[in-house]
Design a protein around this motif. Structure first.
Motif, PDB file in Angstrom:
ATOM      1  N   LYS A 175       0.446   7.783 -13.927  1.00  0.00           N
ATOM      2  CA  LYS A 175       0.276   7.733 -12.479  1.00  0.00           C
ATOM      3  C   LYS A 175       0.964   8.947 -11.865  1.00  0.00           C
ATOM      4  O   LYS A 175       2.009   9.378 -12.347  1.00  0.00           O
ATOM      5  CB  LYS A 175       0.880   6.432 -11.913  1.00  0.00           C
ATOM      6  CG  LYS A 175       0.661   6.259 -10.427  1.00  0.00           C
ATOM      7  CD  LYS A 175       1.158   4.909  -9.951  1.00  0.00           C
ATOM      8  CE  LYS A 175       0.954   4.800  -8.451  1.00  0.00           C
ATOM      9  NZ  LYS A 175       1.432   3.523  -7.925  1.00  0.00           N
ATOM     10  N   HIS A 176       0.403   9.447 -10.807  1.00  0.00           N
ATOM     11  CA  HIS A 176       0.954  10.625 -10.117  1.00  0.00           C
ATOM     12  C   HIS A 176       1.146  11.791 -11.095  1.00  0.00           C
ATOM     13  O   HIS A 176       2.162  12.492 -11.057  1.00  0.00           O
ATOM     14  CB  HIS A 176       2.266  10.308  -9.394  1.00  0.00           C
ATOM     15  CG  HIS A 176       2.146   9.269  -8.321  1.00  0.00           C
ATOM     16  ND1 HIS A 176       1.174   9.273  -7.352  1.00  0.00           N
ATOM     17  CD2 HIS A 176       2.890   8.161  -8.079  1.00  0.00           C
ATOM     18  CE1 HIS A 176       1.332   8.236  -6.557  1.00  0.00           C
ATOM     19  NE2 HIS A 176       2.364   7.534  -6.979  1.00  0.00           N
ATOM     20  N   GLU A 177       0.176  11.929 -11.999  1.00  0.00           N
ATOM     21  CA  GLU A 177       0.163  13.048 -12.962  1.00  0.00           C
ATOM     22  C   GLU A 177       1.374  13.064 -13.891  1.00  0.00           C
ATOM     23  O   GLU A 177       1.850  14.134 -14.281  1.00  0.00           O
ATOM     24  CB  GLU A 177       0.027  14.386 -12.223  1.00  0.00           C
ATOM     25  CG  GLU A 177      -1.227  14.483 -11.375  1.00  0.00           C
ATOM     26  CD  GLU A 177      -2.512  14.276 -12.183  1.00  0.00           C
ATOM     27  OE1 GLU A 177      -2.634  14.868 -13.266  1.00  0.00           O
ATOM     28  OE2 GLU A 177      -3.382  13.502 -11.728  1.00  0.00           O
ATOM     29  N   GLU A 229      -0.628   0.193  -9.980  1.00  0.00           N
ATOM     30  CA  GLU A 229      -1.946   0.273  -9.356  1.00  0.00           C
ATOM     31  C   GLU A 229      -2.132   1.686  -8.833  1.00  0.00           C
ATOM     32  O   GLU A 229      -1.172   2.348  -8.433  1.00  0.00           O
ATOM     33  CB  GLU A 229      -2.069  -0.731  -8.205  1.00  0.00           C
ATOM     34  CG  GLU A 229      -2.205  -2.156  -8.702  1.00  0.00           C
ATOM     35  CD  GLU A 229      -2.795  -3.079  -7.671  1.00  0.00           C
ATOM     36  OE1 GLU A 229      -3.978  -2.887  -7.311  1.00  0.00           O
ATOM     37  OE2 GLU A 229      -2.083  -3.998  -7.264  1.00  0.00           O
ATOM     38  N   LEU A 230      -3.376   2.134  -8.819  1.00  0.00           N
ATOM     39  CA  LEU A 230      -3.663   3.494  -8.382  1.00  0.00           C
ATOM     40  C   LEU A 230      -4.195   3.556  -6.958  1.00  0.00           C
ATOM     41  O   LEU A 230      -4.061   4.580  -6.291  1.00  0.00           O
ATOM     42  CB  LEU A 230      -4.656   4.152  -9.343  1.00  0.00           C
ATOM     43  CG  LEU A 230      -4.178   4.235 -10.798  1.00  0.00           C
ATOM     44  CD1 LEU A 230      -5.264   4.839 -11.678  1.00  0.00           C
ATOM     45  CD2 LEU A 230      -2.876   5.008 -10.909  1.00  0.00           C
ATOM     46  N   SER A 231      -4.809   2.474  -6.491  1.00  0.00           N
ATOM     47  CA  SER A 231      -5.346   2.401  -5.133  1.00  0.00           C
ATOM     48  C   SER A 231      -4.826   1.123  -4.474  1.00  0.00           C
ATOM     49  O   SER A 231      -4.851   0.062  -5.097  1.00  0.00           O
ATOM     50  CB  SER A 231      -6.874   2.348  -5.164  1.00  0.00           C
ATOM     51  OG  SER A 231      -7.395   3.489  -5.783  1.00  0.00           O
ATOM     52  N   PRO A 232      -4.390   1.223  -3.229  1.00  0.00           N
ATOM     53  CA  PRO A 232      -3.868   0.032  -2.555  1.00  0.00           C
ATOM     54  C   PRO A 232      -4.971  -1.003  -2.322  1.00  0.00           C
ATOM     55  O   PRO A 232      -6.033  -0.668  -1.807  1.00  0.00           O
ATOM     56  CB  PRO A 232      -3.355   0.559  -1.215  1.00  0.00           C
ATOM     57  CG  PRO A 232      -3.300   2.026  -1.333  1.00  0.00           C
ATOM     58  CD  PRO A 232      -4.269   2.423  -2.402  1.00  0.00           C
ATOM     59  N   GLY A 264       0.817  -1.222   0.000  1.00  0.00           N
ATOM     60  CA  GLY A 264       0.000   0.000   0.000  1.00  0.00           C
ATOM     61  C   GLY A 264       0.841   1.257   0.000  1.00  0.00           C
ATOM     62  O   GLY A 264       0.531   2.233  -0.694  1.00  0.00           O
ATOM     63  N   HIS A 265       1.912   1.247   0.769  1.00  0.00           N
ATOM     64  CA  HIS A 265       2.814   2.406   0.793  1.00  0.00           C
ATOM     65  C   HIS A 265       3.346   2.700  -0.611  1.00  0.00           C
ATOM     66  O   HIS A 265       3.326   3.848  -1.072  1.00  0.00           O
ATOM     67  CB  HIS A 265       3.978   2.169   1.759  1.00  0.00           C
ATOM     68  CG  HIS A 265       5.070   3.175   1.612  1.00  0.00           C
ATOM     69  ND1 HIS A 265       5.005   4.429   2.194  1.00  0.00           N
ATOM     70  CD2 HIS A 265       6.235   3.148   0.905  1.00  0.00           C
ATOM     71  CE1 HIS A 265       6.084   5.113   1.863  1.00  0.00           C
ATOM     72  NE2 HIS A 265       6.856   4.356   1.080  1.00  0.00           N
ATOM     73  N   THR A 309       2.699   6.013  -2.876  1.00  0.00           N
ATOM     74  CA  THR A 309       3.782   6.988  -2.950  1.00  0.00           C
ATOM     75  C   THR A 309       4.782   6.754  -4.071  1.00  0.00           C
ATOM     76  O   THR A 309       5.539   7.657  -4.405  1.00  0.00           O
ATOM     77  CB  THR A 309       4.567   7.033  -1.626  1.00  0.00           C
ATOM     78  OG1 THR A 309       5.232   5.775  -1.443  1.00  0.00           O
ATOM     79  CG2 THR A 309       3.654   7.322  -0.452  1.00  0.00           C
ATOM     80  N   GLY A 310       4.816   5.539  -4.603  1.00  0.00           N
ATOM     81  CA  GLY A 310       5.852   5.202  -5.564  1.00  0.00           C
ATOM     82  C   GLY A 310       5.338   5.034  -6.978  1.00  0.00           C
ATOM     83  O   GLY A 310       4.159   5.226  -7.276  1.00  0.00           O
TER      84      GLY A 310
END
Length: 178
Positions: free
Chosen positions: A153-155, A33-36, A22-23, A27-28
């Protein structure tokens, strides 16, 4: 490096595994995946991997704290690919850069060779993921390609780096398992 033990994953490890993964999902850029996923989904995934006859292992410290986990799964579902596996290695952010990933991947390689798999494929999220690329290279994986800007991911657009490691006799002999 802290003294660690590598062992098969047990159901009681799933809360730690879900937390670690999930971390990195949140954050990475290693996972696309976009949601844990929650513990129940991580259990379903682990059970499917084990049912397929693939190893799923954890690294724990002397106190029994799970510091990381690793597994392989089928590279692709079609039968001709059955001798190739794709690896995944995730280390707790608190235990990073301590040799945990190397210990896990080394053990995973040994288990896959013993099971007569012939090629391990690393599908590494983000071409800027120097720690993962470096770990795989240090253990003999060679770079075979990049899928540019394949994920968002992460824009930002992210690449996928492909690395491979022949296992056992690799492609110099026919496989011994069906």
């Amino acid at each position: 490096m802290t003294a660690i033990a590598i062992r098969d994953c047990r159901p009681g490890d799933l809360p730690a595994i879900a937390r670690i993964y999930g971390h990195w999902v949140e954050t990475g850029r290693a996972s696309f995946e976009l949601s844990p996923p929650g513990e129940e989904e991580m259990e379903r995934r682990r059970d499917a991997i084990l049912a397929g006859g693939y190893p799923y292992i954890v690294a724990e410290d002397a106190d029994g704290t799970v510091l990381g986990y690793a597994y392989v799964s089928a590279y692709r579902p079609r039968p001709a690919y059955r001798h190739a596996v794709e690896n995944s290695v995730y280390v707790s952010p608190e235990a990073g850069r301590g040799g945990i990933g190397r210990a896990l991947l080394t053990a995973l390689i040994a288990r896959c060779e013993a099971a007569d798999f012939r090629l391990m494929v690393a599908v590494i999220g983000d071409s800027a993921n120097a720690p993962s690329i470096g770990l795989h290279a240090a253990l003999g994986f060679r770079h075979v390609g990049v899928l540019p800007s394949i994920g968002w991911k992460h824009e930002q657009w992210l690449d996928t780096v492909l690395m491979v490691l022949p296992l056992g006799p690799g492609d110099t002999a026919p496989p011994g398992r069906p």
